[in-house]
Design a protein around this motif. Structure first.
Motif, PDB file in Angstrom:
ATOM      1  N   SER A 177     -15.702 -10.598  -3.527  1.00 31.53           N
ATOM      2  CA  SER A 177     -16.123 -11.977  -3.277  1.00 31.53           C
ATOM      3  C   SER A 177     -15.474 -12.578  -2.036  1.00 31.53           C
ATOM      4  O   SER A 177     -16.099 -13.361  -1.317  1.00 31.53           O
ATOM      5  CB  SER A 177     -15.801 -12.853  -4.494  1.00 31.53           C
ATOM      6  OG  SER A 177     -14.409 -12.815  -4.775  1.00 31.53           O
ATOM      7  N   ALA A 178     -14.226 -12.199  -1.753  1.00 36.32           N
ATOM      8  CA  ALA A 178     -13.484 -12.825  -0.662  1.00 36.32           C
ATOM      9  C   ALA A 178     -13.443 -11.983   0.604  1.00 36.32           C
ATOM     10  O   ALA A 178     -13.249 -12.501   1.710  1.00 36.32           O
ATOM     11  CB  ALA A 178     -12.054 -13.136  -1.109  1.00 36.32           C
ATOM     12  N   GLY A 179     -13.588 -10.670   0.468  1.00 35.74           N
ATOM     13  CA  GLY A 179     -13.550  -9.807   1.640  1.00 35.74           C
ATOM     14  C   GLY A 179     -12.154  -9.486   2.127  1.00 35.74           C
ATOM     15  O   GLY A 179     -12.000  -8.843   3.167  1.00 35.74           O
ATOM     16  N   VAL A 180     -11.131  -9.909   1.415  1.00 37.02           N
ATOM     17  CA  VAL A 180      -9.755  -9.579   1.804  1.00 37.02           C
ATOM     18  C   VAL A 180      -9.364  -8.236   1.188  1.00 37.02           C
ATOM     19  O   VAL A 180     -10.091  -7.669   0.370  1.00 37.02           O
ATOM     20  CB  VAL A 180      -8.765 -10.674   1.374  1.00 37.02           C
ATOM     21  CG1 VAL A 180      -8.867 -11.880   2.289  1.00 37.02           C
ATOM     22  CG2 VAL A 180      -9.004 -11.080  -0.075  1.00 37.02           C
ATOM     23  N   PHE A 181      -8.178  -7.753   1.570  1.00 35.08           N
ATOM     24  CA  PHE A 181      -7.798  -6.389   1.225  1.00 35.08           C
ATOM     25  C   PHE A 181      -6.644  -6.359   0.224  1.00 35.08           C
ATOM     26  O   PHE A 181      -5.675  -7.111   0.355  1.00 35.08           O
ATOM     27  CB  PHE A 181      -7.441  -5.623   2.504  1.00 35.08           C
ATOM     28  CG  PHE A 181      -8.563  -5.644   3.507  1.00 35.08           C
ATOM     29  CD1 PHE A 181      -9.744  -4.960   3.255  1.00 35.08           C
ATOM     30  CD2 PHE A 181      -8.463  -6.392   4.669  1.00 35.08           C
ATOM     31  CE1 PHE A 181     -10.801  -5.000   4.154  1.00 35.08           C
ATOM     32  CE2 PHE A 181      -9.505  -6.445   5.573  1.00 35.08           C
ATOM     33  CZ  PHE A 181     -10.686  -5.752   5.313  1.00 35.08           C
ATOM     34  N   PHE A 182      -6.796  -5.483  -0.745  1.00 38.03           N
ATOM     35  CA  PHE A 182      -5.767  -5.292  -1.763  1.00 38.03           C
ATOM     36  C   PHE A 182      -4.667  -4.367  -1.237  1.00 38.03           C
ATOM     37  O   PHE A 182      -4.785  -3.785  -0.159  1.00 38.03           O
ATOM     38  CB  PHE A 182      -6.388  -4.706  -3.030  1.00 38.03           C
ATOM     39  CG  PHE A 182      -7.439  -5.571  -3.670  1.00 38.03           C
ATOM     40  CD1 PHE A 182      -7.300  -6.949  -3.709  1.00 38.03           C
ATOM     41  CD2 PHE A 182      -8.570  -5.006  -4.243  1.00 38.03           C
ATOM     42  CE1 PHE A 182      -8.264  -7.751  -4.307  1.00 38.03           C
ATOM     43  CE2 PHE A 182      -9.544  -5.793  -4.850  1.00 38.03           C
ATOM     44  CZ  PHE A 182      -9.394  -7.165  -4.875  1.00 38.03           C
ATOM     45  N   VAL A 183      -3.620  -4.196  -2.035  1.00 40.24           N
ATOM     46  CA  VAL A 183      -2.388  -3.572  -1.551  1.00 40.24           C
ATOM     47  C   VAL A 183      -2.392  -2.053  -1.672  1.00 40.24           C
ATOM     48  O   VAL A 183      -1.954  -1.356  -0.770  1.00 40.24           O
ATOM     49  CB  VAL A 183      -1.176  -4.151  -2.303  1.00 40.24           C
ATOM     50  CG1 VAL A 183       0.120  -3.589  -1.758  1.00 40.24           C
ATOM     51  CG2 VAL A 183      -1.168  -5.672  -2.202  1.00 40.24           C
ATOM     52  N   SER A 184      -2.873  -1.532  -2.815  1.00 39.90           N
ATOM     53  CA  SER A 184      -2.724  -0.098  -3.042  1.00 39.90           C
ATOM     54  C   SER A 184      -3.526   0.339  -4.251  1.00 39.90           C
ATOM     55  O   SER A 184      -3.972  -0.480  -5.054  1.00 39.90           O
ATOM     56  CB  SER A 184      -1.247   0.256  -3.276  1.00 39.90           C
ATOM     57  OG  SER A 184      -0.763  -0.433  -4.424  1.00 39.90           O
ATOM     58  N   GLN A 185      -3.681   1.658  -4.359  1.00 46.04           N
ATOM     59  CA  GLN A 185      -4.193   2.265  -5.589  1.00 46.04           C
ATOM     60  C   GLN A 185      -3.169   3.288  -6.064  1.00 46.04           C
ATOM     61  O   GLN A 185      -2.630   4.071  -5.281  1.00 46.04           O
ATOM     62  CB  GLN A 185      -5.547   2.947  -5.362  1.00 46.04           C
ATOM     63  CG  GLN A 185      -6.177   3.428  -6.665  1.00 46.04           C
ATOM     64  CD  GLN A 185      -7.592   3.932  -6.505  1.00 46.04           C
ATOM     65  OE1 GLN A 185      -7.957   4.466  -5.455  1.00 46.04           O
ATOM     66  NE2 GLN A 185      -8.420   3.754  -7.531  1.00 46.04           N
ATOM     67  N   ASP A 186      -2.919   3.274  -7.350  1.00 46.73           N
ATOM     68  CA  ASP A 186      -1.857   4.077  -7.949  1.00 46.73           C
ATOM     69  C   ASP A 186      -2.152   5.572  -7.836  1.00 46.73           C
ATOM     70  O   ASP A 186      -3.316   5.995  -7.776  1.00 46.73           O
ATOM     71  CB  ASP A 186      -1.718   3.711  -9.426  1.00 46.73           C
ATOM     72  CG  ASP A 186      -0.319   3.929  -9.965  1.00 46.73           C
ATOM     73  OD1 ASP A 186       0.352   4.854  -9.501  1.00 46.73           O
ATOM     74  OD2 ASP A 186       0.091   3.149 -10.842  1.00 46.73           O
ATOM     75  N   ALA A 187      -1.071   6.375  -7.850  1.00 47.20           N
ATOM     76  CA  ALA A 187      -1.204   7.819  -7.928  1.00 47.20           C
ATOM     77  C   ALA A 187      -1.490   8.275  -9.354  1.00 47.20           C
ATOM     78  O   ALA A 187      -2.061   9.346  -9.563  1.00 47.20           O
ATOM     79  CB  ALA A 187       0.075   8.482  -7.429  1.00 47.20           C
ATOM     80  N   ASP A 188      -1.085   7.481 -10.349  1.00 48.94           N
ATOM     81  CA  ASP A 188      -1.165   7.896 -11.747  1.00 48.94           C
ATOM     82  C   ASP A 188      -2.331   7.202 -12.456  1.00 48.94           C
ATOM     83  O   ASP A 188      -2.499   5.985 -12.339  1.00 48.94           O
ATOM     84  CB  ASP A 188       0.122   7.545 -12.495  1.00 48.94           C
ATOM     85  CG  ASP A 188       1.340   8.276 -11.951  1.00 48.94           C
ATOM     86  OD1 ASP A 188       1.157   9.192 -11.132  1.00 48.94           O
ATOM     87  OD2 ASP A 188       2.458   7.912 -12.341  1.00 48.94           O
ATOM     88  N   LEU A 189      -3.089   7.986 -13.191  1.00 48.19           N
ATOM     89  CA  LEU A 189      -4.078   7.392 -14.086  1.00 48.19           C
ATOM     90  C   LEU A 189      -3.380   6.814 -15.307  1.00 48.19           C
ATOM     91  O   LEU A 189      -3.729   5.740 -15.798  1.00 48.19           O
ATOM     92  CB  LEU A 189      -5.103   8.450 -14.506  1.00 48.19           C
ATOM     93  CG  LEU A 189      -6.244   7.977 -15.406  1.00 48.19           C
ATOM     94  CD1 LEU A 189      -7.074   6.905 -14.704  1.00 48.19           C
ATOM     95  CD2 LEU A 189      -7.108   9.154 -15.820  1.00 48.19           C
ATOM     96  N   HIS A 190      -2.357   7.535 -15.791  1.00 44.32           N
ATOM     97  CA  HIS A 190      -1.507   7.067 -16.884  1.00 44.32           C
ATOM     98  C   HIS A 190      -0.069   7.143 -16.384  1.00 44.32           C
ATOM     99  O   HIS A 190       0.369   8.179 -15.869  1.00 44.32           O
ATOM    100  CB  HIS A 190      -1.690   7.930 -18.132  1.00 44.32           C
ATOM    101  CG  HIS A 190      -3.111   8.004 -18.612  1.00 44.32           C
ATOM    102  ND1 HIS A 190      -3.763   6.930 -19.178  1.00 44.32           N
ATOM    103  CD2 HIS A 190      -4.011   9.020 -18.591  1.00 44.32           C
ATOM    104  CE1 HIS A 190      -4.995   7.270 -19.491  1.00 44.32           C
ATOM    105  NE2 HIS A 190      -5.185   8.530 -19.148  1.00 44.32           N
ATOM    106  N   ASP A 191       0.668   6.066 -16.534  1.00 46.91           N
ATOM    107  CA  ASP A 191       1.995   5.957 -15.946  1.00 46.91           C
ATOM    108  C   ASP A 191       2.865   7.172 -16.257  1.00 46.91           C
ATOM    109  O   ASP A 191       3.018   7.569 -17.423  1.00 46.91           O
ATOM    110  CB  ASP A 191       2.702   4.699 -16.458  1.00 46.91           C
ATOM    111  CG  ASP A 191       2.169   3.438 -15.800  1.00 46.91           C
ATOM    112  OD1 ASP A 191       1.337   3.560 -14.894  1.00 46.91           O
ATOM    113  OD2 ASP A 191       2.604   2.337 -16.201  1.00 46.91           O
ATOM    114  N   GLY A 192       3.435   7.745 -15.190  1.00 51.41           N
ATOM    115  CA  GLY A 192       4.407   8.807 -15.347  1.00 51.41           C
ATOM    116  C   GLY A 192       3.825  10.183 -15.574  1.00 51.41           C
ATOM    117  O   GLY A 192       4.568  11.156 -15.663  1.00 51.41           O
ATOM    118  N   GLN A 193       2.496  10.307 -15.673  1.00 54.60           N
ATOM    119  CA  GLN A 193       1.870  11.603 -15.903  1.00 54.60           C
ATOM    120  C   GLN A 193       1.318  12.151 -14.594  1.00 54.60           C
ATOM    121  O   GLN A 193       0.660  11.435 -13.837  1.00 54.60           O
ATOM    122  CB  GLN A 193       0.738  11.485 -16.929  1.00 54.60           C
ATOM    123  CG  GLN A 193       1.207  11.061 -18.309  1.00 54.60           C
ATOM    124  CD  GLN A 193       0.070  11.009 -19.310  1.00 54.60           C
ATOM    125  OE1 GLN A 193      -1.022  11.510 -19.071  1.00 54.60           O
ATOM    126  NE2 GLN A 193       0.321  10.380 -20.457  1.00 54.60           N
TER     127      GLN A 193
END
Length: 596
Positions: free
Chosen positions: A290-306
């Motif tokens: 909706s705003a066209g601005v940019f988010f910070v990141s996408q995680d490496a983990d689908l489930h934390d720590g795995q």
């Protein structure tokens, strides 16, 4: 740099079911935000302060949360003698810059007066953590990880001496991994400044450096996600084929810029394809619809720590069937500024007009939602410790990049306002001391410090702004930051390319490309487009319309011609008029050879 929906965690309780594998619910850890209040509490309760400085995209940070901070012995010691502070390093550039050498997670233990006792890097398993916590309780004197801060001595002038410059260039040469490629010898990643410096020297005739840049750009394509696009942060070990799967907007911005500049220089289709991959990923995954601005990141983990290697081997449908790694949807001015500037270079090199529209839309949103009076920018909607230099600086770079590709005088005015704000709010208290990361101290025991990378960016931005605006006051800001960088204790730190680029941008005039003629005419538009397709990393592009009632100041007198023409000027000479767009690339490349 980042990932978890709540970036700066003000209060977080970890509770797990009882049993042999974890603490009981009554033994939960209670985390709070970084503040003076944590140290007030520590003094009142005769405790220490433990800082867990994490990145919300970071696999080993997740493991720390799920394993170390659930261990009964660790929980018992922490609850007895420690006030617990958890900070996402993306949310607090001042704290992140302070401890960036320790990577994420970083664990720092303070005495109640704010003095440091221990600083540890990376994942700490439960037994090591509990041993450290008990040792601090037994003997709270500072350990070997805490060194007394050396007295800083700024350089006597704003230029790097010839002897020191030779030493830095020698270090840069040694930092290249000849057997494997790339700069650095542990993790493999595309270091933006190292590649850019090599490309610049290659354009000036250094064939070996041109080859190193090309080889590194090629090798780094192993870190591109073949399914969703975008570049992973780095490869584990001394090779290019074992990626860590987090995707940071900072990495996307750096690599989008470098592949775009490389394509503009060499027309290598692999470079364009890599830039398109990054652009596609950012558009589809890290852009707010909706705003066209940019988010910070996408995680490496689908489930934390795995571990998640199998997931990223799947195609799109297979991945989505299992779920989507979290995207940190915070919107920071700094990260948006980086991406806006990179999109401008990508637009210039590729001609993809959608990238320019994205850059302009994001800039407009940040201006409305993150502006501070006087030309500065907040980091987030509300800043706990700001304002920070990085946000205003990155947005200044973004406005200047927009001006360079569009000629919109409003963008130049906005860039100048950020330059004024930086000089007014982040200038060093002592001459040559470097522009500081933040106005406010992080705590009572630590005053604002300069960051090397930020001062490199100040030099490059302010030098370019001085040329674009014709205002010498910005050159003075560049000289002030350069005096900090020219100090031996700063200049000789790895990696060396940033200081070398700053020194060149400070001491050498950029290639100045000027199209003269009616701004709306087809010939002017064609010549301007040809200049953009051949953009370099140290260049000012502008259009001068003879009908402009208030032209920007210039030391060059352009001849009155009956048709639109393009002129190339360096510090030494200006070209004869160029009338055909197909001649522009060769002329710019010749000007690069003669630039030094």
């Amino acid at each position: 740099m980042r990932f978890r929906s709540a970036v700066l965690i003000s209060v977080m309780a970890i509770t797990v079911s009882g049993g042999a594998s974890g603490p009981t619910p009554q033994a939960a850890l209670h985390w709070q935000a970084w503040s003076d209040g944590a140290f007030v509490q520590a003094r009142a309760e005769h405790k220490f302060v433990l800082l867990d400085l994490e990145a919300v995209w970071c696999h080993w940070c997740h493991v720390m949360d799920d394993v170390t901070y659930r261990d009964p012995a660790v929980v018992r010691l922490l609850n007895q003698k420690y006030v617990l502070v958890k900070v996402d390093q993306d949310s607090r550039p001042d704290i992140s810059n302070r401890y960036q050498d320790y990577g994420w997670p970083a664990t720092v233990v303070f005495a109640a007066d704010g003095s440091e006792i221990v600083k540890r890097q990376g994942y700490l398993p439960p037994r090591l953590m509990s041993s450290m916590l008990q040792a601090i309780i037994d003997d709270p004197s500072p350990g070997p990880s805490v060194e007394r801060e050396a007295t800083f001595r700024p350089a006597s002038g704003s230029a790097i001496s010839a002897g020191l410059l030779t030493r830095i260039e020698t270090l840069y040469e040694k930092q290249y991994d000849k057997p494997i490629g790339g700069w650095g010898f542990v993790h493999k990643y595309l270091d933006e400044e190292s590649v850019e410096y090599a490309m610049r020297q290659g354009a000036r005739g250094n064939r070996e450096y041109a080859k190193r840049a090309a080889d590194t750009l090629h090798d780094a394509t192993n870190l591109l996600d073949p399914v969703w696009g975008g570049m992973y942060q780095y490869s584990v070990g001394r090779h290019w084929t074992e990626p860590h799967f987090e995707k940071l907007i900072s990495i996307q911005a750096d690599e989008l810029r470098e592949y775009s500049l490389a394509y503009a220089e060499t027309q290598n289709p692999e470079d364009l394809k890599a830039a398109q991959s990054v652009h596609r990923y950012v558009t589809n995954f890290l852009t707010a619809p909706s705003a066209g601005v940019f988010f910070v990141s996408q995680d490496a983990d689908l489930h934390d720590g795995q571990e998640n290697e199998a997931y990223f081997k799947l195609q799109d449908a297979g991945r989505r069937a299992q779920g989507m790694p979290r995207v940190d949807t915070h919107v920071y001015s700094r990260e948006n500024g980086w991406m806006i500037a990179a999109l401008c270079d990508y637009y210039a090199a590729s001609g993809d007009g959608s990238a320019l529209l994205q850059a302009q839309r994001a800039a407009a949103w940040i201006v409305v939602h993150r502006s501070l009076p006087g030309g500065g920018f907040r980091h987030d909607d509300v800043d706990a410790g700001g304002p920070y230099l990085g946000d205003t600086l990155a947005m200044g770079q973004a406005f200047l990049a927009l001006y360079n590709v569009t000629g919109d005088r409003g963008d130049l005015k906005a860039a100048a306002a950020t330059g004024q704000y930086i000089a007014a709010h982040f200038a060093p208290a002592v001459a040559g001391g470097g522009f500081v990361t933040a106005q406010k101290p992080t705590d009572a025991a630590y005053r604002p410090h300069p960051d090397r990378d930020e001062n490199v960016a100040v030099v490059r931005f302010a030098s370019a702004l001085a040329v674009a605006s014709g205002e010498e006051r910005f050159r003075a800001a560049a000289a002030e930051a350069m005096r900090y960088l020219a100090a031996e204790s700063v200049a000789l730190l790895p990696l060396s390319a940033g200081v070398l680029l700053a020194n060149e941008d400070m001491t050498e005039a950029p290639i100045h490309v000027t199209v003269v003629g009616p701004a709306a005419s087809a010939n002017v538009i064609a010549l301007h487009a040809a200049a953009l397709r051949s953009i370099t990393s140290h260049e000012l592009i502008e259009v001068r319309d003879p009908a402009d009632p208030a032209p920007l100041p210039t030391s060059v007198t352009y001849p009155a011609l009956k048709q639109a023409a393009l002129f190339l000027c360096t510090a030494h000479a200006c070209s004869s008029p160029i009338f055909r767009g197909e001649d522009v690339r060769a002329k710019i490349q010749r000007a690069e050879l003669q630039a030094r």
